[in-house]
Enzyme design. Structure first.
Site, mmCIF file in Angstrom:
data_model
loop_
_atom_site.group_PDB
_atom_site.id
_atom_site.type_symbol
_atom_site.label_atom_id
_atom_site.label_comp_id
_atom_site.label_asym_id
_atom_site.label_seq_id
_atom_site.Cartn_x
_atom_site.Cartn_y
_atom_site.Cartn_z
ATOM 1 C CB SER A 23 44.154 33.734 29.125
ATOM 2 O OG SER A 23 43.131 34.014 30.047
ATOM 3 C CG HIS A 57 45.240 35.487 32.635
ATOM 4 N ND1 HIS A 57 44.443 36.113 31.709
ATOM 5 C CD2 HIS A 57 46.464 36.059 32.509
ATOM 6 C CE1 HIS A 57 45.147 37.018 31.046
ATOM 7 N NE2 HIS A 57 46.373 36.995 31.507
ATOM 8 C CG ASP A 81 48.265 39.677 29.889
ATOM 9 O OD1 ASP A 81 49.189 40.503 29.737
ATOM 10 O OD2 ASP A 81 48.226 38.869 30.842
#
Length: 217
Positions: A44, A71, A163
């Site tokens: 990310s 992301h 995540d």
């Protein structure tokens, strides 16, 4: 006069049918994905540099493929393929729905999409959750674990939040390998720290060392 007696039905066992050599054999524990490992890479914020370091230290002809999940919102420019191709001799391409995974390839998720895999084929999905609640890395890692089982490999690199943690757990439970960037080397250490704190990391190291360890396994 008595009627003739009916012949008694034979009780002798019938011979077993010979096995058909062309009949497919079923093995419910055998992976149905691909005959080679697939490495899911989740990153990310601050993840580009970490991905580049990982790819730069993953040579050709290792009989594996890599799938990069970041992301990315639909409004973001998609330059990832071009940037990563400069760091590796493997073929880098953006995923289209129905892409069959091949070794020596790097597959990149498009912006604004989620990714799944079934029988070694990548499928694009529209996100169901609003921005801020999506966990695309977890979603792909879980699908990868189900499809490849012990041939699945998950790598969590720099990023905020958690995540990837649940996805790594799924890979670990299926006998796959889990790797996490050493938090001190990450631009954003939230995702690596979450994975480590939850005990789902088999290996913890900077990205270049993770790649070298992967090649050595």
């Amino acid at each position: 006069m008595k009627p003739p007696r009916k012949p008694r039905a034979s009780t002798a066992p019938t011979p077993a049918e010979a096995p058909n050599p062309d009949a497919p054999t079923e093995n419910p524990t055998e992976s149905v994905g691909t005959p080679f490992p697939i490495v899911g890479i989740g990153a990310s914020a601050g993840g580009l540099e970490a991905i580049e370091q990982f790819l730069a230290h993953t040579p050709l002809h290792q009989d594996l493929a890599l799938v990069v999940v970041q992301h990315l919102g639909p409004e973001q420019k998609d330059l990832l393929v071009e940037l990563l191709q400069r760091k590796t001799q493997m073929t880098v391409q953006q995923v289209v729905d129905g892409t069959r995974v091949e070794p020596d390839h790097v597959y990149v998720i498009p912006p604004g999409k989620e990714l799944s895999i079934l029988h070694g084929t990548l499928h694009l999905l529209d996100p169901l959750e609003p921005r801020g609640l999506r966990l695309p890395i977890d979603a792909f890692f879980r699908a990868l674990a189900d499809d490849l089982r012990e041939a699945s490999i998950g790598v969590v690199l720099s990023g905020m939040g958690s995540d990837g943690t649940l996805g790594l757990r799924a890979i670990k439970e299926h006998g796959g390998l889990t790797m996490v960037q050493e938090p001190g080397s990450a631009a954003f250490d939230g995702m690596p720290k979450s994975a480590i704190a939850n005990g789902v990391a088999d290996l913890v190291a900077p990205p270049d060392q993770l790649a070298l360890r992967l090649v050595a396994t």
